[in-house]
Motif scaffolding. Structure first.
Motif, PDB file in Angstrom:
ATOM      1  N   LEU A 154       0.814  -1.208   0.000  1.00 56.06           N
ATOM      2  CA  LEU A 154       0.000   0.000   0.000  1.00 56.06           C
ATOM      3  C   LEU A 154       0.854   1.267   0.000  1.00 56.06           C
ATOM      4  N   ILE A 155       0.345   2.288  -0.656  1.00 57.93           N
ATOM      5  CA  ILE A 155       1.055   3.552  -0.845  1.00 57.93           C
ATOM      6  C   ILE A 155       0.375   4.654  -0.042  1.00 57.93           C
ATOM      7  N   LEU A 156       1.171   5.491   0.632  1.00 54.48           N
ATOM      8  CA  LEU A 156       0.637   6.635   1.366  1.00 54.48           C
ATOM      9  C   LEU A 156       0.842   7.900   0.534  1.00 54.48           C
ATOM     10  N   VAL A 157      -0.263   8.622   0.289  1.00 55.11           N
ATOM     11  CA  VAL A 157      -0.242   9.832  -0.535  1.00 55.11           C
ATOM     12  C   VAL A 157      -0.847  10.977   0.255  1.00 55.11           C
ATOM     13  N   ASN A 158      -0.270  12.183   0.101  1.00 50.87           N
ATOM     14  CA  ASN A 158      -0.889  13.333   0.762  1.00 50.87           C
ATOM     15  C   ASN A 158      -1.811  14.067  -0.209  1.00 50.87           C
ATOM     16  N   HIS A 159      -2.492  15.082   0.279  1.00 50.30           N
ATOM     17  CA  HIS A 159      -3.493  15.763  -0.542  1.00 50.30           C
ATOM     18  C   HIS A 159      -2.873  16.680  -1.592  1.00 50.30           C
ATOM     19  N   ASN A 160      -1.555  16.743  -1.624  1.00 49.55           N
ATOM     20  CA  ASN A 160      -0.878  17.463  -2.704  1.00 49.55           C
ATOM     21  C   ASN A 160      -0.476  16.517  -3.829  1.00 49.55           C
ATOM     22  N   GLY A 161      -0.801  15.240  -3.660  1.00 49.89           N
ATOM     23  CA  GLY A 161      -0.461  14.261  -4.681  1.00 49.89           C
ATOM     24  C   GLY A 161       0.952  13.732  -4.581  1.00 49.89           C
ATOM     25  N   GLU A 162       1.583  13.927  -3.432  1.00 51.05           N
ATOM     26  CA  GLU A 162       2.955  13.464  -3.232  1.00 51.05           C
ATOM     27  C   GLU A 162       2.952  12.107  -2.539  1.00 51.05           C
ATOM     28  N   ILE A 163       3.768  11.180  -3.036  1.00 50.30           N
ATOM     29  CA  ILE A 163       3.906   9.867  -2.399  1.00 50.30           C
ATOM     30  C   ILE A 163       4.806  10.011  -1.187  1.00 50.30           C
ATOM     31  N   VAL A 164       4.259   9.698  -0.026  1.00 51.92           N
ATOM     32  CA  VAL A 164       4.979   9.851   1.236  1.00 51.92           C
ATOM     33  C   VAL A 164       5.653   8.544   1.641  1.00 51.92           C
ATOM     34  N   LYS A 165       4.958   7.428   1.409  1.00 49.49           N
ATOM     35  CA  LYS A 165       5.522   6.111   1.697  1.00 49.49           C
ATOM     36  C   LYS A 165       5.174   5.170   0.555  1.00 49.49           C
ATOM     37  N   GLY A 166       6.183   4.427   0.098  1.00 50.35           N
ATOM     38  CA  GLY A 166       5.979   3.491  -0.994  1.00 50.35           C
ATOM     39  C   GLY A 166       6.883   3.814  -2.167  1.00 50.35           C
ATOM     40  N   ASP A 167       7.151   2.813  -2.972  1.00 50.49           N
ATOM     41  CA  ASP A 167       8.060   3.003  -4.100  1.00 50.49           C
ATOM     42  C   ASP A 167       7.413   2.620  -5.431  1.00 50.49           C
ATOM     43  N   LYS A 168       6.085   2.671  -5.475  1.00 54.82           N
ATOM     44  CA  LYS A 168       5.363   2.360  -6.702  1.00 54.82           C
ATOM     45  C   LYS A 168       4.492   3.553  -7.090  1.00 54.82           C
ATOM     46  N   PRO A 169       4.126   3.678  -8.373  1.00 55.61           N
ATOM     47  CA  PRO A 169       3.292   4.806  -8.809  1.00 55.61           C
ATOM     48  C   PRO A 169       1.857   4.672  -8.325  1.00 55.61           C
ATOM     49  N   VAL A 170       1.145   5.799  -8.352  1.00 54.86           N
ATOM     50  CA  VAL A 170      -0.265   5.852  -7.954  1.00 54.86           C
ATOM     51  C   VAL A 170      -1.085   6.340  -9.139  1.00 54.86           C
ATOM     52  N   ASN A 171      -2.244   5.765  -9.326  1.00 53.39           N
ATOM     53  CA  ASN A 171      -3.161   6.161 -10.381  1.00 53.39           C
ATOM     54  C   ASN A 171      -3.537   7.639 -10.214  1.00 53.39           C
ATOM     55  N   ALA A 172      -3.306   8.441 -11.244  1.00 54.93           N
ATOM     56  CA  ALA A 172      -3.612   9.873 -11.166  1.00 54.93           C
ATOM     57  C   ALA A 172      -5.098  10.110 -10.930  1.00 54.93           C
ATOM     58  N   ALA A 173      -5.942   9.253 -11.491  1.00 58.02           N
ATOM     59  CA  ALA A 173      -7.385   9.394 -11.283  1.00 58.02           C
ATOM     60  C   ALA A 173      -7.755   9.122  -9.828  1.00 58.02           C
ATOM     61  N   ALA A 174      -7.039   8.196  -9.198  1.00 60.67           N
ATOM     62  CA  ALA A 174      -7.292   7.907  -7.785  1.00 60.67           C
ATOM     63  C   ALA A 174      -7.060   9.157  -6.949  1.00 60.67           C
ATOM     64  N   PHE A 175      -5.977   9.878  -7.258  1.00 59.48           N
ATOM     65  CA  PHE A 175      -5.707  11.110  -6.516  1.00 59.48           C
ATOM     66  C   PHE A 175      -6.744  12.179  -6.834  1.00 59.48           C
ATOM     67  N   ALA A 176      -7.025  12.386  -8.114  1.00 60.89           N
ATOM     68  CA  ALA A 176      -7.940  13.452  -8.528  1.00 60.89           C
ATOM     69  C   ALA A 176      -9.324  13.283  -7.919  1.00 60.89           C
ATOM     70  N   ILE A 177      -9.782  12.044  -7.814  1.00 54.87           N
ATOM     71  CA  ILE A 177     -11.118  11.778  -7.268  1.00 54.87           C
ATOM     72  C   ILE A 177     -11.096  11.714  -5.748  1.00 54.87           C
ATOM     73  N   HIS A 178     -10.246  10.854  -5.202  1.00 55.92           N
ATOM     74  CA  HIS A 178     -10.311  10.550  -3.777  1.00 55.92           C
ATOM     75  C   HIS A 178      -9.840  11.701  -2.899  1.00 55.92           C
ATOM     76  N   ALA A 179      -8.802  12.431  -3.335  1.00 57.68           N
ATOM     77  CA  ALA A 179      -8.328  13.550  -2.523  1.00 57.68           C
ATOM     78  C   ALA A 179      -9.428  14.579  -2.320  1.00 57.68           C
ATOM     79  N   GLN A 180     -10.212  14.830  -3.357  1.00 46.40           N
ATOM     80  CA  GLN A 180     -11.287  15.821  -3.244  1.00 46.40           C
ATOM     81  C   GLN A 180     -12.413  15.331  -2.344  1.00 46.40           C
ATOM     82  N   ILE A 181     -12.719  14.048  -2.422  1.00 43.03           N
ATOM     83  CA  ILE A 181     -13.761  13.494  -1.561  1.00 43.03           C
ATOM     84  C   ILE A 181     -13.322  13.525  -0.105  1.00 43.03           C
TER      85      ILE A 181
END
Length: 266
Positions: free
Chosen positions: A87-114
């Motif tokens: 699992l990857i930890l991402v902040n609301h600025n779209g920065e990966i805080v923990k993890g070494d794999k990419p994150v789906n941009a749509a996951a950030f765009a949708i989930h961060a706003q919710i």
């Protein structure tokens, strides 16, 4: 606060017993581990239900300590292989805080706003499930045709404006605004998204909603379903649509997947 489970839903034993309730924690570390374990389990279950669709789909859970961060699946990893350690930890600025794999941009765009718009939302689930995306093409709310569908009665929204893959946070903001205070949203020509006060609840509502889409598609294929009257639908919603019932409904599935696929806890 998570409401308690309606005691009328179970026949009491001869001993004084109480239905299970969501756990409490003595530390943020213990709560974080619990959320991550249940998030990994939710992905395994989504794979079992056939909700995987190539690289599409994501479930997020808010970190209990850093509440403007959320845990999410690595982009392009099969749901059925995800472990806690992936699992990857991402902040609301779209920065990966923990993890070494990419994150789906749509996951950030949708989930961060919710997560920003809904402080009560601990988790959100989105996937391109077969029946959910089929129903989404009709641009309609689900009707109260079954007891299970009443869990979503007057408690889900429809987002009609499909403009392609959600990569812009402005689109995520509009989606979150349409969701409002409801537990689910039908993304037209796209799929379903559900939220909850726990990852257990969000995942369960997604499973339940996809099956309700399937049931209504099947019913309408052979006739005109008879709707449950509004007063009864509202009553049933209060019985089967609570946060605690969503959490509780997930527990048998969690117990099953942990027993059959314990490696997800690694």
């Amino acid at each position: 606060m998570v409401s308690s489970i309606d005691p009328q839903l179970a026949i009491p034993t001869s001993k004084s017993t109480q239905l299970p309730q969501p756990p409490t924690f003595t530390s943020k570390e213990a709560e974080r581990l619990h959320r991550k374990q249940h998030l990994a389990a939710a992905f395994r279950l989504f794979a079992r239900y056939g909700f995987d669709e190539g690289i599409a789909g994501h479930i997020t859970v808010r970190d209990p300590e850093f509440t403007d961060h959320f845990w999410v699946n690595p982009f392009g990893m099969y749901f059925g292989h995800i472990r806690v350690s992936d699992l990857i930890l991402v902040n609301h600025n779209g920065e990966i805080v923990k993890g070494d794999k990419p994150v789906n941009a749509a996951a950030f765009a949708i989930h961060a706003q919710i997560h920003q718009a809904r402080p009560d939302v601990i988790a959100a689930a989105h996937a391109h499930s077969l029946y959910g995306k089929s129903w989404s093409t009709l641009k309609r709310h689900l009707d109260p045709i079954t007891q299970d569908a009443c869990a979503f009665y007057e408690d889900h929204a429809v987002f009609e404006d499909y403009t392609g893959v959600v990569l812009n946070t402005n689109e995520g903001e509009r989606l979150a605004e349409t969701l409002g205070k409801k537990k689910a949203i039908i993304l037209c020509n796209h799929g379903l998204l559900t939220v909850g006060h726990s990852v257990d609840e969000a995942a369960w509502w997604f499973i339940a909603m996809d099956r309700c889409c399937q049931a209504q598609l099947m019913a309408e294929a052979v006739g005109k379903p008879k709707l449950i009257n509004p007063d009864t639908a509202k009553l049933t919603h209060s019985q089967v649509g609570s946060h605690s019932l969503g959490w509780f409904s997930f527990q048998p599935l969690y117990d099953m997947i942990i027993k059959e696929e314990p490696d997800l806890l690694d």
